[in-house]
Write a protein that holds these residues in place. Structure first.
Motif, PDB file in Angstrom:
ATOM      1  N   VAL A  56     -37.744  53.781  71.931  1.00 36.02           N
ATOM      2  CA  VAL A  56     -36.718  54.550  71.187  1.00 36.02           C
ATOM      3  C   VAL A  56     -35.778  55.266  72.131  1.00 36.02           C
ATOM      4  CG1 VAL A  56     -36.371  56.471  69.595  1.00 36.02           C
ATOM      5  CG2 VAL A  56     -38.166  54.779  69.135  1.00 36.02           C
ATOM      6  N   ALA A  57     -36.350  55.893  73.205  1.00 39.85           N
ATOM      7  CA  ALA A  57     -35.511  56.619  74.166  1.00 39.85           C
ATOM      8  C   ALA A  57     -34.555  55.674  74.870  1.00 39.85           C
ATOM      9  CB  ALA A  57     -36.393  57.345  75.183  1.00 39.85           C
ATOM     10  N   SER A  58     -35.083  54.483  75.259  1.00 42.81           N
ATOM     11  CA  SER A  58     -34.205  53.498  75.913  1.00 42.81           C
ATOM     12  C   SER A  58     -33.079  53.055  74.975  1.00 42.81           C
ATOM     13  CB  SER A  58     -35.027  52.288  76.361  1.00 42.81           C
ATOM     14  OG  SER A  58     -36.047  52.675  77.274  1.00 42.81           O
ATOM     15  N   ALA A  59     -33.423  52.863  73.696  1.00 43.47           N
ATOM     16  CA  ALA A  59     -32.391  52.460  72.725  1.00 43.47           C
ATOM     17  C   ALA A  59     -31.343  53.555  72.546  1.00 43.47           C
ATOM     18  CB  ALA A  59     -33.053  52.123  71.382  1.00 43.47           C
ATOM     19  N   ILE A  60     -31.836  54.809  72.496  1.00 42.29           N
ATOM     20  CA  ILE A  60     -30.888  55.928  72.323  1.00 42.29           C
ATOM     21  C   ILE A  60     -29.955  56.033  73.518  1.00 42.29           C
ATOM     22  CG2 ILE A  60     -30.731  58.447  72.204  1.00 42.29           C
ATOM     23  CD1 ILE A  60     -33.269  58.407  70.492  1.00 42.29           C
ATOM     24  N   VAL A  61     -30.549  55.919  74.740  1.00 47.87           N
ATOM     25  CA  VAL A  61     -29.713  55.991  75.951  1.00 47.87           C
ATOM     26  C   VAL A  61     -28.693  54.866  75.966  1.00 47.87           C
ATOM     27  CG1 VAL A  61     -29.765  55.796  78.470  1.00 47.87           C
ATOM     28  CG2 VAL A  61     -31.445  57.216  77.291  1.00 47.87           C
ATOM     29  N   LEU A  62     -29.134  53.645  75.598  1.00 46.20           N
ATOM     30  CA  LEU A  62     -28.226  52.505  75.577  1.00 46.20           C
ATOM     31  C   LEU A  62     -27.093  52.717  74.566  1.00 46.20           C
ATOM     32  CD1 LEU A  62     -27.551  49.664  76.565  1.00 46.20           C
ATOM     33  CD2 LEU A  62     -29.086  48.764  74.794  1.00 46.20           C
ATOM     34  N   MET A  63     -27.467  53.167  73.357  1.00 49.16           N
ATOM     35  CA  MET A  63     -26.438  53.407  72.337  1.00 49.16           C
ATOM     36  C   MET A  63     -25.493  54.524  72.748  1.00 49.16           C
ATOM     37  SD  MET A  63     -28.787  53.091  68.881  1.00 49.16           S
ATOM     38  CE  MET A  63     -27.407  53.467  67.829  1.00 49.16           C
ATOM     39  N   ASP A  64     -26.062  55.563  73.399  1.00 53.58           N
ATOM     40  CA  ASP A  64     -25.219  56.669  73.841  1.00 53.58           C
ATOM     41  C   ASP A  64     -24.230  56.208  74.901  1.00 53.58           C
ATOM     42  OD1 ASP A  64     -24.654  59.588  73.810  1.00 53.58           O
ATOM     43  OD2 ASP A  64     -25.235  59.414  75.923  1.00 53.58           O
ATOM     44  N   SER A  65     -24.701  55.341  75.815  1.00 55.69           N
ATOM     45  CA  SER A  65     -23.782  54.839  76.844  1.00 55.69           C
ATOM     46  C   SER A  65     -22.686  53.992  76.221  1.00 55.69           C
ATOM     47  CB  SER A  65     -24.564  54.021  77.879  1.00 55.69           C
ATOM     48  OG  SER A  65     -25.175  52.881  77.277  1.00 55.69           O
ATOM     49  N   ILE A  66     -23.081  53.147  75.220  1.00 58.32           N
ATOM     50  CA  ILE A  66     -22.055  52.351  74.532  1.00 58.32           C
ATOM     51  C   ILE A  66     -21.077  53.247  73.791  1.00 58.32           C
ATOM     52  CG2 ILE A  66     -21.676  50.636  72.715  1.00 58.32           C
ATOM     53  CD1 ILE A  66     -24.388  49.429  73.472  1.00 58.32           C
ATOM     54  N   ALA A  68     -20.437  56.378  74.464  1.00 56.11           N
ATOM     55  CA  ALA A  68     -19.628  57.132  75.437  1.00 56.11           C
ATOM     56  C   ALA A  68     -18.473  56.289  75.934  1.00 56.11           C
ATOM     57  CB  ALA A  68     -20.508  57.582  76.602  1.00 56.11           C
ATOM     58  N   GLY A  69     -18.734  54.986  76.142  1.00 51.34           N
ATOM     59  CA  GLY A  69     -17.634  54.112  76.571  1.00 51.34           C
ATOM     60  C   GLY A  69     -16.543  54.042  75.520  1.00 51.34           C
ATOM     61  N   ASN A  70     -16.940  53.892  74.250  1.00 53.39           N
ATOM     62  CA  ASN A  70     -15.932  53.887  73.178  1.00 53.39           C
ATOM     63  C   ASN A  70     -15.207  55.213  73.097  1.00 53.39           C
ATOM     64  OD1 ASN A  70     -16.699  51.267  72.531  1.00 53.39           O
ATOM     65  ND2 ASN A  70     -18.231  51.942  71.033  1.00 53.39           N
ATOM     66  N   ARG A  72     -14.674  57.308  75.538  1.00 56.23           N
ATOM     67  CA  ARG A  72     -13.727  57.426  76.649  1.00 56.23           C
ATOM     68  C   ARG A  72     -12.444  56.635  76.371  1.00 56.23           C
ATOM     69  NH1 ARG A  72     -18.527  57.185  79.765  1.00 56.23           N
ATOM     70  NH2 ARG A  72     -18.305  54.927  80.006  1.00 56.23           N
ATOM     71  N   GLU A  73     -12.633  55.416  75.803  1.00 57.07           N
ATOM     72  CA  GLU A  73     -11.445  54.637  75.472  1.00 57.07           C
ATOM     73  C   GLU A  73     -10.587  55.348  74.436  1.00 57.07           C
ATOM     74  OE1 GLU A  73     -10.383  51.934  76.878  1.00 57.07           O
ATOM     75  OE2 GLU A  73     -12.077  51.853  78.257  1.00 57.07           O
ATOM     76  N   GLN A  74     -11.264  55.923  73.413  1.00 58.10           N
ATOM     77  CA  GLN A  74     -10.527  56.660  72.392  1.00 58.10           C
ATOM     78  C   GLN A  74      -9.846  57.883  72.992  1.00 58.10           C
ATOM     79  OE1 GLN A  74      -9.984  55.735  69.314  1.00 58.10           O
ATOM     80  NE2 GLN A  74      -8.744  57.549  68.874  1.00 58.10           N
ATOM     81  N   ALA A  75     -10.574  58.559  73.907  1.00 57.05           N
ATOM     82  CA  ALA A  75      -9.991  59.742  74.564  1.00 57.05           C
ATOM     83  C   ALA A  75      -8.764  59.367  75.376  1.00 57.05           C
ATOM     84  CB  ALA A  75     -11.036  60.413  75.456  1.00 57.05           C
ATOM     85  N   LYS A  76      -8.838  58.188  76.057  1.00 57.08           N
ATOM     86  CA  LYS A  76      -7.677  57.745  76.826  1.00 57.08           C
ATOM     87  C   LYS A  76      -6.496  57.466  75.908  1.00 57.08           C
ATOM     88  CE  LYS A  76     -10.247  55.733  80.719  1.00 57.08           C
ATOM     89  NZ  LYS A  76     -10.586  54.482  81.456  1.00 57.08           N
ATOM     90  N   ARG A  77      -6.786  56.789  74.777  1.00 57.16           N
ATOM     91  CA  ARG A  77      -5.685  56.523  73.837  1.00 57.16           C
ATOM     92  C   ARG A  77      -5.111  57.823  73.284  1.00 57.16           C
ATOM     93  NH1 ARG A  77      -9.249  52.254  72.268  1.00 57.16           N
ATOM     94  NH2 ARG A  77     -10.064  53.517  70.550  1.00 57.16           N
ATOM     95  N   ASP A  78      -6.005  58.763  72.939  1.00 56.38           N
ATOM     96  CA  ASP A  78      -5.521  60.054  72.444  1.00 56.38           C
ATOM     97  C   ASP A  78      -4.706  60.771  73.510  1.00 56.38           C
ATOM     98  OD1 ASP A  78      -6.784  59.553  70.089  1.00 56.38           O
ATOM     99  OD2 ASP A  78      -8.568  60.757  70.535  1.00 56.38           O
ATOM    100  N   GLN A  79      -5.155  60.675  74.774  1.00 56.70           N
ATOM    101  CA  GLN A  79      -4.432  61.343  75.855  1.00 56.70           C
ATOM    102  C   GLN A  79      -3.028  60.757  76.006  1.00 56.70           C
ATOM    103  OE1 GLN A  79      -6.434  61.195  79.591  1.00 56.70           O
ATOM    104  NE2 GLN A  79      -5.127  62.733  80.531  1.00 56.70           N
ATOM    105  N   VAL A  80      -2.928  59.420  75.907  1.00 55.32           N
ATOM    106  CA  VAL A  80      -1.600  58.796  75.990  1.00 55.32           C
ATOM    107  C   VAL A  80      -0.717  59.263  74.839  1.00 55.32           C
ATOM    108  CG1 VAL A  80      -0.377  56.599  75.859  1.00 55.32           C
ATOM    109  CG2 VAL A  80      -2.445  56.791  77.246  1.00 55.32           C
ATOM    110  N   THR A  81      -1.313  59.325  73.630  1.00 58.88           N
ATOM    111  CA  THR A  81      -0.551  59.799  72.470  1.00 58.88           C
ATOM    112  C   THR A  81      -0.103  61.235  72.653  1.00 58.88           C
ATOM    113  OG1 THR A  81      -1.825  58.315  71.051  1.00 58.88           O
ATOM    114  CG2 THR A  81      -0.598  60.079  69.970  1.00 58.88           C
ATOM    115  N   TYR A  82      -1.028  62.088  73.111  1.00 58.39           N
ATOM    116  CA  TYR A  82      -0.684  63.500  73.305  1.00 58.39           C
ATOM    117  C   TYR A  82       0.396  63.665  74.363  1.00 58.39           C
ATOM    118  CZ  TYR A  82      -4.754  64.772  70.483  1.00 58.39           C
ATOM    119  OH  TYR A  82      -5.643  64.940  69.471  1.00 58.39           O
ATOM    120  N   ARG A  83       0.301  62.866  75.428  1.00 58.35           N
ATOM    121  CA  ARG A  83       1.332  62.977  76.476  1.00 58.35           C
ATOM    122  C   ARG A  83       2.697  62.558  75.945  1.00 58.35           C
ATOM    123  NH1 ARG A  83      -1.722  60.558  81.885  1.00 58.35           N
ATOM    124  NH2 ARG A  83      -3.072  62.393  82.271  1.00 58.35           N
TER     125      ARG A  83
END
Length: 443
Positions: A56-66, A68-70, A72-83
Motif C-alpha cells: 500500500v505504501a509503495s502504491a501511495i508513493v507511486l501515485m503521489d509521484s505521478i 506530483a508530476g501532473n 507540476r505540469e498544471q502549476a507550470k501552465r498556471d504560471q504561464v497564464t499568470y505571467r
C-alpha cells in the motif's frame, strides 16, 4: 478449563498450523523452542500486515509521484497564464499612467490657454470701455455743435430782420455775406465730422458685437475644457478614495497627515487665484481653483498610496494562499491558535518585495518567525515578512514599495517553504487581504 469453542478453534488451528519445534543445540546441551498454533497464527498475521503495508505504501508513493508530476505540469501552465495576465495588467497600468500624464499635459496647456484668453478678454474689455467713452464724448460734442448751429441761425435771422430798419444794418450788410459764408462752411465741416463720428460709432458697435460673440464662443470652449478636466479628475480620484475607505483608512485623515508630514519630495499644487479684475474671482477662476485643488488631492492620494501596504509582497501568480488570517488549527502543535497574518507558499528563493515605503526596523532571526524583516510605515502601520531564506536589507534602511527585501524560505517554525506576511496597525494585527483586495482594481 477450555470451552468447547476454544477446543474447536484450537483443533482448527492445529490442522492449519500444526505445532512445530525449533531445536537449538550447544556444546553441552540441546534445547528446543515450541511454536504453538496460536503463535504461528499471530506471526502469519504480522507478516501479512507488514507485506500489505509495504504494498500500500509503495502504491501511495507511486501515485503521489505521478500526481506530483501532473501538479507540476498544471502549476507550470498556471504560471504561464499568470505571467501573461501580469504582463497584460502591466501594459494596462502603463497605458493608464500615460493617459494620466497626457491628461496632466492637456490640463497645463488648458491653463496656459485660459491665461492667454483672460489676457485677451481684459484687453478687449479695456478697449470696449475706451470706445464707449469716445462715443460719449463724440455725442456730447455733436449735441453742442448742433446747439451752436441753431443759435447761429437764430442770430442770422435776427440780423436780417433788424437790417431792414437800421442804418447800422446797411453798414453791416457789406460784411454779412462773408459771415454767412463762414458760418455755412463751419456747419458743413461740423456735419462732415458728425457723419465720420457716427460711422466710427457704428464700426465700434459692430466690433463690440464681434468681441461679445468671440467672448461667448471662448466661454463655451472654456466650459468644455473645464468639463473634460473635471471628468478626468473625478475618474482619477474616485477609485483612490474608494480604495482607502475599503481599507478602513479615512481619506480625509490620511490626506491631512500626508499634507502635514510632507518632506519636500514633490507635492501638492497650491491653488491659484485667477481673476480678470484683481478682485473677486469669477466662475471660471473658481472652477480652475477647484481643478487645482483636486489635482493637489490626487497628488496627496498618490503619496499616501505609496506609504500604505496596498501592493502584494510577491509577484501575483508566483505563489498560492495556503492559510488566511484568523483562528486555525496550528500545523505543528495541532491546537487552535490565532493566525496573525497570511501564508503564501512558493518556490524556494522566490523574491519578496516591500509592500509600501518605510524604514526597516528589524532584520534578523526571531524565535518562531525564523529570518524576518519588519518595516515601519506611516499612519502607524508595520509589515512583517517571516520564514525567509535570505535577507537583503539592513536595520535603518529606507525602502520603497516594490524593493526586493528578502527571499522566500523555510526558517523558524515552518512546515514548508512559504512567506508569513503580517500587517499591524498601532501594534494590532489586521487582515492583510483588506489592503490587497482594496488595491486590486486600482493598481
Amino acid at each position: 478449563m477450555r470451552t468447547r469453542l476454544g477446543i474447536k478453534v484450537h483443533g482448527f488451528l492445529e490442522r492449519r498450523f500444526p505445532e512445530r519445534r525449533i531445536f537449538v543445540k550447544s556444546d553441552n546441551d540441546t534445547r528446543f523452542i515450541r511454536l504453538r498454533s496460536e503463535t504461528q497464527l499471530v506471526a502469519a498475521i504480522g507478516v501479512t500486515a507488514v507485506v500489505t503495508w509495504s504494498i500500500v505504501a509503495s502504491a501511495i508513493v507511486l501515485m503521489d509521484s505521478i500526481g506530483a508530476g501532473n501538479f507540476r505540469e498544471q502549476a507550470k501552465r498556471d504560471q504561464v497564464t499568470y505571467r501573461a495576465r501580469l504582463n497584460a495588467i502591466s501594459v494596462e497600468r502603463d497605458d493608464r499612467a500615460a493617459e494620466a500624464l497626457a491628461a496632466q499635459e492637456r490640463f497645463n496647456a488648458a491653463l496656459v490657454q485660459i491665461s492667454a484668453m483672460q489676457s485677451e478678454l481684459l484687453a478687449s474689455e479695456t478697449r470696449r470701455r475706451e470706445l464707449e467713452t469716445g462715443i460719449d464724448v463724440i455725442q456730447t460734442t455733436l449735441r453742442k455743435t448742433m446747439q451752436e448751429r441753431e443759435t447761429a441761425r437764430q442770430e442770422l435771422a435776427d440780423l436780417q430782420e433788424t437790417a431792414q430798419d437800421s442804418t447800422a444794418a446797411q453798414q453791416a450788410s457789406v460784411t454779412l455775406p462773408a459771415q454767412i459764408k463762414f458760418v455755412a462752411d463751419a456747419l458743413s465741416e461740423t456735419a462732415l465730422e458728425r457723419d465720420e463720428i457716427l460711422a466710427d460709432a457704428r464700426s465700434a458697435l459692430e466690433e463690440r458685437d464681434e468681441l461679445q460673440l468671440e467672448m461667448r464662443l471662448m466661454e463655451e470652449r472654456n466650459d468644455q475644457i473645464f468639463r473634460q478636466l473635471e471628468e478626468a479628475m473625478e475618474i482619477s480620484v474616485e477609485p483612490l478614495d474608494k480604495m482607502f475607505r475599503q481599507a478602513g483608512m479615512p481619506p480625509e485623515h490620511i490626506i491631512e497627515q500626508v499634507r502635514r508630514g510632507y518632506d519636500g519630495q514633490g507635492g501638492p499644487l497650491v491653488p491659484l487665484a485667477l481673476s480678470t479684475s484683481g478682485g473677486v474671482a469669477d466662475a471660471d477662476a473658481l472652477r480652475a481653483n477647484d481643478l487645482l485643488a483636486k489635482l493637489s488631492q490626487l497628488n496627496l492620494y498618490r503619496l499616501a498610496a505609496e506609504r500604505a501596504p496596498f501592493s502584494e509582497p510577491v509577484v501575483r501568480g508566483s505563489s498560492r494562499l495556503t492559510s488566511g488570517f484568523g483562528f486555525r488549527r496550528h500545523p505543528i502543535t495541532g491546537g487552535r491558535r490565532m493566525h496573525h497574518g497570511i501564508d503564501l507558499a512558493g518556490r524556494h528563493g522566490t523574491d519578496i518585495y516591500a509592500t509600501a515605503d518605510g524604514v526597516v526596523s528589524f532584520a534578523g532571526w526571531q524565535s518562531g518567525y525564523g529570518r524576518i524583516v519588519i518595516i515601519k510605515h506611516d499612519f502607524g502601520i508595520e509589515t512583517r515578512y517571516a520564514h525567509n531564506s535570505n535577507i537583503r536589507v539592513k536595520v535603518g534602511q529606507r525602502v520603497s514599495r516594490g524593493d526586493h527585501i528578502a527571499d522566500m524560505g523555510n526558517t523558524g517554525r515552518s512546515t514548508g517553504t512559504h512567506l508569513h506576511y503580517e500587517v499591524r496597525v498601532n501594534g494590532k494585527a489586521v487582515n492583510p487581504m483588506i489592503y490587497i483586495k482594496a488595491a486590486r482594481n486600482v493598481f
